[in-house]
Design an enzyme around this catalytic site. Sequence first.
Site, PDB file in Angstrom:
ATOM      1  CG  HIS A   1      -5.026   4.666   5.998  1.00  0.00           C
ATOM      2  ND1 HIS A   1      -5.543   4.327   4.787  1.00  0.00           N
ATOM      3  CD2 HIS A   1      -3.692   4.484   5.896  1.00  0.00           C
ATOM      4  CE1 HIS A   1      -4.568   3.951   3.981  1.00  0.00           C
ATOM      5  NE2 HIS A   1      -3.438   4.042   4.633  1.00  0.00           N
TER       6      HIS A   1
ATOM      7  CG  ASP B   1      -8.832   5.244   3.942  1.00  0.00           C
ATOM      8  OD1 ASP B   1      -8.519   6.190   4.691  1.00  0.00           O
ATOM      9  OD2 ASP B   1      -8.022   4.376   3.558  1.00  0.00           O
TER      10      ASP B   1
ATOM     11  CB  SER C   1      -1.887   4.729   1.744  1.00  0.00           C
ATOM     12  OG  SER C   1      -2.084   3.369   1.957  1.00  0.00           O
TER      13      SER C   1
HETATM   14  C1  4AZ Z   1      -0.448  -0.319   2.530  1.00  0.00           C
HETATM   15  O1  4AZ Z   1      -0.082  -0.984   3.498  1.00  0.00           O
HETATM   16  C2  4AZ Z   1      -1.123  -1.002   1.415  1.00  0.00           C
HETATM   17  N1  4AZ Z   1      -2.205  -3.969  -2.288  1.00  0.00           N
HETATM   18  C3  4AZ Z   1      -1.602  -0.265   0.352  1.00  0.00           C
HETATM   19  C4  4AZ Z   1      -2.217  -0.910  -0.678  1.00  0.00           C
HETATM   20  C5  4AZ Z   1      -2.372  -2.261  -0.636  1.00  0.00           C
HETATM   21  C6  4AZ Z   1      -1.891  -3.011   0.422  1.00  0.00           C
HETATM   22  C7  4AZ Z   1      -1.263  -2.352   1.463  1.00  0.00           C
HETATM   23  C8  4AZ Z   1      -3.020  -2.946  -1.777  1.00  0.00           C
HETATM   24  O2  4AZ Z   1      -0.267   0.904   2.468  1.00  0.00           O
END
Ligand code: 4AZ
Length: 284
Positions: free
Chosen positions: A82, A135, A232
């Site tokens: 993503h 992902d 992420s």
């Molecule tokens: C994000 O929006 C995201 N708590 C990444 C990890 C988590 C929530 C959101 C997990 O990149």
Amino acid sequence: MRRLVARTLARPLVLAAAAAAIPPASAAPAAADVVVGGFPVDVSQSPWTVALSSRDRFGDTRAGQFCGGVAVGRTAVLTAAHCMSEEVLGTAPGRAYDLKVIAGRTDLLSKQGTEIAVRNVWVNPGYDGTTNVGDFAVLTLAQPLPQTSVIAMAGPGDPAYAVGTTALVYGWGDTTGGGGYAHGLHAARVHVLADAACREAYPGGWGGTYRSESMLCAGEPAGGRDACQGDSGGPLVADGRLIGLVSWGDGCGRAGSPGVYTRVSDIVRTLRGDRGARARQQGA
Ligand code: 4AZ
């Protein structure tokens, strides 16, 4: 707070960059607790943790950082699929011409470490942007990293996936759950949770769907420590091996809403079966 990272990532980072350039009069000091509920770490303790950068897309303030990644080979970096989506990048990955991996830099405001161009982006063809299944993406670097910056992937059956295992998640993402982006690398200690915890939290519909074949559930039952936006694609490490990539979740650090990670054993399985296809696509 939206569930799927891709939908919420790009804009908050751009806003964060703007806010950092013009600090508000009441600017609070940088939070000490980060990733969410974590602690600052030096990148030398986790040299495989890299930042993905595009200054064209995300501005110069934090060296263009918008996602995390992890070196699993001297020229191979894993990240979340993503992170390479048009929704996050604002363009096809092949058109993000200044896409770079930043290695060896603890503080994004410093010039420490190296910035390496990305020669190729391979997005898992099994990735489903609606469910977030599969992902992950593989970035091929134009220059090799030292072997000491490479972490081993935990394959299928690795004991590091056992429920209750302590793991660390690393990133430069939101430390507050409200768009407070770190400029120093942080880590948070979480535990591998039973699949049932994520199945209950994310049974489907608006809450997202947890699929244990390709996802891994980790966090703290009471909340508090978690990955968040901007983390992420970054690593979840247990017993010195890579077990997860930060993928999604409902908010950050909330009790009853664990973090969902891409299960690295599923990546290993996919890459084994797909080596030929990847080599052909890269023209290697
Ligand atoms: C994000 O929006 C995201 N708590 C990444 C990890 C988590 C929530 C959101 C997990 O990149």
